[in-house]
Design a protein around this motif. Structure first.
Motif, PDB file in Angstrom:
ATOM      1  N   ALA A  50       0.833  -1.210   0.000  1.00  0.00           N
ATOM      2  CA  ALA A  50       0.000   0.000   0.000  1.00  0.00           C
ATOM      3  C   ALA A  50       0.869   1.262   0.000  1.00  0.00           C
ATOM      4  CB  ALA A  50      -0.932  -0.006   1.209  1.00  0.00           C
ATOM      5  N   LEU A  51       1.904   1.288   0.831  1.00  0.00           N
ATOM      6  CA  LEU A  51       2.791   2.455   0.886  1.00  0.00           C
ATOM      7  C   LEU A  51       3.551   2.634  -0.427  1.00  0.00           C
ATOM      8  CD1 LEU A  51       4.243   2.197   4.504  1.00  0.00           C
ATOM      9  CD2 LEU A  51       2.595   3.863   3.638  1.00  0.00           C
ATOM     10  N   LEU A  52       4.052   1.525  -0.972  1.00  0.00           N
ATOM     11  CA  LEU A  52       4.781   1.612  -2.237  1.00  0.00           C
ATOM     12  C   LEU A  52       3.865   2.017  -3.389  1.00  0.00           C
ATOM     13  CD1 LEU A  52       7.145  -1.492  -1.960  1.00  0.00           C
ATOM     14  CD2 LEU A  52       7.840   0.914  -2.036  1.00  0.00           C
ATOM     15  N   ALA A  53       2.611   1.596  -3.340  1.00  0.00           N
ATOM     16  CA  ALA A  53       1.659   1.984  -4.385  1.00  0.00           C
ATOM     17  C   ALA A  53       1.441   3.495  -4.373  1.00  0.00           C
ATOM     18  CB  ALA A  53       0.341   1.243  -4.192  1.00  0.00           C
ATOM     19  N   ILE A  54       1.331   4.073  -3.179  1.00  0.00           N
ATOM     20  CA  ILE A  54       1.199   5.533  -3.071  1.00  0.00           C
ATOM     21  C   ILE A  54       2.434   6.215  -3.638  1.00  0.00           C
ATOM     22  CG2 ILE A  54       1.039   7.453  -1.440  1.00  0.00           C
ATOM     23  CD1 ILE A  54      -0.561   5.582   0.399  1.00  0.00           C
ATOM     24  N   LEU A  55       3.619   5.687  -3.284  1.00  0.00           N
ATOM     25  CA  LEU A  55       4.873   6.240  -3.810  1.00  0.00           C
ATOM     26  C   LEU A  55       4.922   6.138  -5.331  1.00  0.00           C
ATOM     27  CD1 LEU A  55       7.729   7.373  -3.237  1.00  0.00           C
ATOM     28  CD2 LEU A  55       8.519   4.997  -3.078  1.00  0.00           C
ATOM     29  N   ALA A  56       4.438   5.019  -5.871  1.00  0.00           N
ATOM     30  CA  ALA A  56       4.457   4.829  -7.319  1.00  0.00           C
ATOM     31  C   ALA A  56       3.537   5.823  -8.024  1.00  0.00           C
ATOM     32  CB  ALA A  56       4.059   3.394  -7.656  1.00  0.00           C
ATOM     33  N   VAL A  57       2.373   6.089  -7.437  1.00  0.00           N
ATOM     34  CA  VAL A  57       1.445   7.061  -8.023  1.00  0.00           C
ATOM     35  C   VAL A  57       2.080   8.451  -8.059  1.00  0.00           C
ATOM     36  CG1 VAL A  57      -0.754   8.255  -7.669  1.00  0.00           C
ATOM     37  CG2 VAL A  57      -0.626   5.769  -7.408  1.00  0.00           C
ATOM     38  N   LEU A  58       2.815   8.785  -7.008  1.00  0.00           N
ATOM     39  CA  LEU A  58       3.418  10.123  -6.914  1.00  0.00           C
ATOM     40  C   LEU A  58       4.657  10.269  -7.793  1.00  0.00           C
ATOM     41  CD1 LEU A  58       3.143  10.706  -3.046  1.00  0.00           C
ATOM     42  CD2 LEU A  58       1.696  11.674  -4.847  1.00  0.00           C
ATOM     43  N   THR A  59       5.440   9.190  -7.938  1.00  0.00           N
ATOM     44  CA  THR A  59       6.729   9.303  -8.638  1.00  0.00           C
ATOM     45  C   THR A  59       6.747   8.661 -10.022  1.00  0.00           C
ATOM     46  OG1 THR A  59       7.532   7.276  -7.551  1.00  0.00           O
ATOM     47  CG2 THR A  59       7.950   9.390  -6.441  1.00  0.00           C
ATOM     48  N   ARG A  60       5.725   7.869 -10.340  1.00  0.00           N
ATOM     49  CA  ARG A  60       5.585   7.257 -11.665  1.00  0.00           C
ATOM     50  C   ARG A  60       6.859   6.519 -12.119  1.00  0.00           C
ATOM     51  NH1 ARG A  60       0.949   8.914 -13.998  1.00  0.00           N
ATOM     52  NH2 ARG A  60      -0.056  10.770 -13.125  1.00  0.00           N
ATOM     53  N   PRO A  61       7.187   5.400 -11.489  1.00  0.00           N
ATOM     54  CA  PRO A  61       8.370   4.640 -11.912  1.00  0.00           C
ATOM     55  C   PRO A  61       8.140   3.941 -13.245  1.00  0.00           C
ATOM     56  CG  PRO A  61       7.136   3.406 -10.288  1.00  0.00           C
ATOM     57  CD  PRO A  61       6.478   4.760 -10.377  1.00  0.00           C
ATOM     58  N   THR A  62       9.231   3.514 -13.864  1.00  0.00           N
ATOM     59  CA  THR A  62       9.154   2.741 -15.097  1.00  0.00           C
ATOM     60  C   THR A  62       8.875   1.284 -14.747  1.00  0.00           C
ATOM     61  OG1 THR A  62      10.749   4.204 -16.173  1.00  0.00           O
ATOM     62  CG2 THR A  62      10.396   2.025 -17.160  1.00  0.00           C
ATOM     63  N   ASP A 181      13.557  -0.849 -12.111  1.00  0.00           N
ATOM     64  CA  ASP A 181      13.324   0.234 -11.156  1.00  0.00           C
ATOM     65  C   ASP A 181      12.918  -0.359  -9.809  1.00  0.00           C
ATOM     66  OD1 ASP A 181      11.622   2.254  -9.674  1.00  0.00           O
ATOM     67  OD2 ASP A 181      12.270   3.494 -11.360  1.00  0.00           O
ATOM     68  N   TRP A 182      13.608   0.077  -8.738  1.00  0.00           N
ATOM     69  CA  TRP A 182      13.400  -0.555  -7.431  1.00  0.00           C
ATOM     70  C   TRP A 182      11.983  -0.389  -6.906  1.00  0.00           C
ATOM     71  CZ3 TRP A 182      11.952   2.121  -3.051  1.00  0.00           C
ATOM     72  CH2 TRP A 182      12.083   3.524  -3.092  1.00  0.00           C
ATOM     73  N   ALA A 184       9.070  -0.246  -8.658  1.00  0.00           N
ATOM     74  CA  ALA A 184       8.206  -1.225  -9.317  1.00  0.00           C
ATOM     75  C   ALA A 184       8.571  -2.642  -8.894  1.00  0.00           C
ATOM     76  CB  ALA A 184       8.325  -1.072 -10.834  1.00  0.00           C
ATOM     77  N   ALA A 185       9.875  -2.917  -8.809  1.00  0.00           N
ATOM     78  CA  ALA A 185      10.328  -4.261  -8.446  1.00  0.00           C
ATOM     79  C   ALA A 185       9.833  -4.658  -7.060  1.00  0.00           C
ATOM     80  CB  ALA A 185      11.856  -4.331  -8.504  1.00  0.00           C
ATOM     81  N   LEU A 186       9.938  -3.750  -6.089  1.00  0.00           N
ATOM     82  CA  LEU A 186       9.530  -4.091  -4.732  1.00  0.00           C
ATOM     83  C   LEU A 186       8.019  -4.270  -4.618  1.00  0.00           C
ATOM     84  CD1 LEU A 186      11.865  -1.963  -2.422  1.00  0.00           C
ATOM     85  CD2 LEU A 186      11.963  -4.406  -2.942  1.00  0.00           C
ATOM     86  N   ILE A 187       7.248  -3.475  -5.357  1.00  0.00           N
ATOM     87  CA  ILE A 187       5.793  -3.677  -5.331  1.00  0.00           C
ATOM     88  C   ILE A 187       5.448  -5.087  -5.799  1.00  0.00           C
ATOM     89  CG2 ILE A 187       3.620  -3.031  -6.439  1.00  0.00           C
ATOM     90  CD1 ILE A 187       4.552  -0.154  -6.425  1.00  0.00           C
ATOM     91  N   ILE A 188       6.044  -5.506  -6.910  1.00  0.00           N
ATOM     92  CA  ILE A 188       5.770  -6.836  -7.451  1.00  0.00           C
ATOM     93  C   ILE A 188       6.256  -7.916  -6.490  1.00  0.00           C
ATOM     94  CG2 ILE A 188       6.274  -8.418  -9.349  1.00  0.00           C
ATOM     95  CD1 ILE A 188       6.634  -5.880 -11.126  1.00  0.00           C
ATOM     96  N   GLN A 189       7.463  -7.728  -5.946  1.00  0.00           N
ATOM     97  CA  GLN A 189       8.030  -8.739  -5.062  1.00  0.00           C
ATOM     98  C   GLN A 189       7.208  -8.909  -3.784  1.00  0.00           C
ATOM     99  OE1 GLN A 189      12.189  -8.034  -4.330  1.00  0.00           O
ATOM    100  NE2 GLN A 189      12.710  -7.943  -6.495  1.00  0.00           N
ATOM    101  N   TYR A 190       6.845  -7.788  -3.164  1.00  0.00           N
ATOM    102  CA  TYR A 190       6.084  -7.875  -1.921  1.00  0.00           C
ATOM    103  C   TYR A 190       4.668  -8.386  -2.171  1.00  0.00           C
ATOM    104  CZ  TYR A 190       9.705  -5.456   0.736  1.00  0.00           C
ATOM    105  OH  TYR A 190      10.869  -5.132   1.376  1.00  0.00           O
ATOM    106  N   ALA A 191       4.083  -8.051  -3.310  1.00  0.00           N
ATOM    107  CA  ALA A 191       2.748  -8.574  -3.624  1.00  0.00           C
ATOM    108  C   ALA A 191       2.799 -10.094  -3.794  1.00  0.00           C
ATOM    109  CB  ALA A 191       2.214  -7.910  -4.892  1.00  0.00           C
TER     110      ALA A 191
END
Length: 292
Positions: A50-62, A181-182, A184-191
């Motif tokens: 959830a926290l990383l998803a918020i970060l991804a929305v704000l920073t738009r990783p590749t 990109d770390w 995106a990678a961490l969101i996928i890994q933790y999910a």
């Protein structure tokens, strides 16, 4: 100035990583009396994603392509799923944390052997001596405060699985995950790890949770400091160092954990443990010492 800051970050990262990673065992000790291990880890993964998803929305990783997503899923299942699940289950099944740490501390030698054989990383004689000293030092740290007690076969097996998971996962991340990109990678890994924990929690646990201040504090620490801070540092180091050098830092974790337990819980810290800490530091120095 930016170059100097980057060099300072590279030099400071190993010490900071060891302290943060060691604090995870303290966080687990605070939280596990109030919740079963896989349920605890499921909640932790949900909060991190959830926290990383918020970060991804704000920073738009590749975001990675399908191949990169598959690599991230595999790395997540190994580094977070098998390792964390194994450690938490082993402690829950009455294997003392010290013995669990001792088993997992075999990782640097296992990693070095695989890296030397399959990744083409040359491990010189001095480094092998350092790796051996690291094992001896960890043994000294935990020997005078650890008894196998009533540990079950499942507890021992879970600790061995944790060792295999973190070893292969670290090497896999270095081989296939360096260019992703770390965020995106961490969101996928933790999910992926969260899905694994949720399945295990549903099948094997009651999912009962006693929401105490201690549990909430432990969960916050493990989410913010461990799952975000320490894991990011681990991947930062993996990208910039040989696998043998990075994993040798894990030798220092039991020593730093013992110091934290002494400060926070009043656990005994004997002369043998202090000697072991010195031996661990010497071993890590030999592994990481760069000759010109």
């Amino acid at each position: 100035m930016a170059h100097k800051r980057e060099k300072l970050a590279i030099y400071a990262a190993p010490a900071l990583f060891v302290v943060l990673w060691a604090s995870g065992f303290v966080g687990a000790k605070f939280g596990m009396p109030y919740v079963e291990p896989l349920t605890f880890l499921t909640i932790r993964m949900i909060a991190v994603v959830a926290l990383l998803a918020i970060l991804a929305v704000l920073t738009r990783p590749t975001w990675p392509d399908m191949s990169g997503m598959r690599h991230s899923i595999v790395a997540g299942l190994l580094v977070h799923g098998v390792y964390l699940g194994g450690v938490f289950i082993s402690i829950d099944r009455r294997l003392p944390a010290g013995l669990s740490a001792l088993i997992v501390s075999l990782q640097p030698v296992l990693t070095s052997t695989i890296a030397n054989r399959y990744l083409g990383e040359r491990v010189v004689a001095r480094q092998w001596v350092g790796l051996a000293l690291g094992i001896a030092g960890v043994y000294f740290v935990v020997a005078d405060k650890t008894v196998a007690g009533e540990a079950t076969a499942l507890g021992w097996a879970a600790a061995v699985c944790a060792l295999i998971g973190i070893t292969i996962g670290t090497l896999y991340q270095k081989r296939f995950g360096g260019g992703i990109d770390w965020r995106a990678a961490l969101i996928i890994q933790y999910a992926a790890a969260g899905a694994l924990f949720a399945l295990g929690s549903t099948l094997f646990e009651s999912q009962k949770i006693d929401w105490t201040i201690e549990l909430i504090a432990a969960l916050a620490w493990l989410v913010l400091v461990l799952s975000l801070g320490a894991v990011w540092l681990l991947y930062f180091l993996i990208r910039r160092s040989a696998a043998t050098r990075v994993t040798s830092l894990f030798y220092l974790t039991p020593a730093v954990t013992a110091l934290m337990a002494w400060l926070m819980f009043g656990e005994r810290l004997g002369v043998l443990a202090l000697i072991g800490m010195g031996v661990c530091v010497t071993g890590v120095f030999l592994v990481n010492w760069r000759t010109r």
